[in-house]
Design an enzyme around this catalytic site. Sequence first.
Site, PDB file in Angstrom:
ATOM      1  N   GLU A  17      73.059  64.609  -6.305  1.00 37.99           N
ATOM      2  CA  GLU A  17      74.002  65.677  -6.011  1.00 37.99           C
ATOM      3  C   GLU A  17      74.699  65.408  -4.686  1.00 37.99           C
ATOM      4  OE1 GLU A  17      73.102  69.959  -6.645  1.00 37.99           O
ATOM      5  OE2 GLU A  17      73.354  70.106  -4.473  1.00 37.99           O
ATOM      6  N   ALA A  51      81.068  77.774  -1.127  1.00 37.93           N
ATOM      7  CA  ALA A  51      80.979  79.233  -1.022  1.00 37.93           C
ATOM      8  C   ALA A  51      82.376  79.839  -1.011  1.00 37.93           C
ATOM      9  CB  ALA A  51      80.224  79.622   0.241  1.00 37.93           C
ATOM     10  N   ARG A 107      75.191  81.514 -10.344  1.00 38.09           N
ATOM     11  CA  ARG A 107      75.670  82.785  -9.814  1.00 38.09           C
ATOM     12  C   ARG A 107      76.299  82.569  -8.445  1.00 38.09           C
ATOM     13  NH1 ARG A 107      72.122  87.576  -7.429  1.00 38.09           N
ATOM     14  NH2 ARG A 107      72.314  86.141  -5.676  1.00 38.09           N
ATOM     15  N   HIS A 147      63.190  83.153  -8.093  1.00 34.35           N
ATOM     16  CA  HIS A 147      64.419  83.458  -7.359  1.00 34.35           C
ATOM     17  C   HIS A 147      64.096  84.454  -6.253  1.00 34.35           C
ATOM     18  CE1 HIS A 147      68.437  84.964  -6.482  1.00 34.35           C
ATOM     19  NE2 HIS A 147      68.918  83.903  -7.096  1.00 34.35           N
ATOM     20  N   LYS A 163      69.913  82.864 -19.852  1.00 37.85           N
ATOM     21  CA  LYS A 163      70.773  81.686 -19.697  1.00 37.85           C
ATOM     22  C   LYS A 163      70.664  80.776 -20.920  1.00 37.85           C
ATOM     23  CE  LYS A 163      70.275  81.237 -14.639  1.00 37.85           C
ATOM     24  NZ  LYS A 163      69.930  80.287 -13.547  1.00 37.85           N
TER      25      LYS A 163
END
Length: 289
Positions: A17, A51, A107, A147, A163
């Site tokens: 990533e 963001a 999200r 979470h 999901k």
Amino acid sequence: MKISEIVKNNEITLSCEMFPPKAGTALTEVKTVVEEIAKLSPAYMSVTYGAGGGTRKTTVDVADEIQNVRGITALAHLTCVSCNREKAREVLSDLKSKGIENVLALRGDAPIGCEPEKDFLHASDLTKEIKAFGDFCVGGACYPEGHPEASSLDADIENLKYKIDAGCEFLTTQMFFENHVLYAYLLKMLKAGINVPVFAGIMPVTSVKQIDRICSLSGTNVPERFKRIADRFAHDPEAMKQAGIAYATEQIIDLIANGVNNIHIYTMNKPDTARKIFENLSSIIKTKK
């Protein structure tokens, strides 16, 4: 290639990533990062979504660079908080036009002072939109320690099922530093009827500053064993970097030995760190050339 195709043979995969530059800044440096990581032949490379959606265009641009210039399968992130339906469809249209078939639906967290969009309240809502828009392979995030906003780990896994029901085809975990946490989590997932491929997210911690940031942002537990490493090498950056890479390598070897074949490295745009890990695993993970 779709990630669902990459994992179907149950071979060992190592993916990476990275994050795009901030809006308004040059892509040059990040393109160099893409080039260097692509040389390692990861199974795929994912690109985060800043963001507030500030990197919406650059996320697509970097994914394009990864896939269409460097020949590595790209996975583009997309978040709910910064996307209404119109924006989401615009991004998806751009991705489709560039032949990018994989999207990670998240999200996300709204930046301070920024009012989140309301069209997609949960990642499952965004997943449905992506699947309805076109023939994308959609992934999601999962949290081995739960979470931070979930009332319990069991409740979090119940939410995770939404999901999957929405069309999520694979999951990538939040970073974790104790493998037994993941093993227990995977067992809970199976008992809940969740059996999609899971990529274990590994963060090579190469500086003490990263530890403080990890704890404050993600709530991930940092075990005493790693805290002692950080305390011992805090004042020697090169030693800390080497120790962090060794710790991550040890985690990955243990994961593979226990049947977790899909590993995702959070590179923090540090090709040298990714390269060291690939070198450490050169006879364990056979990358495609």
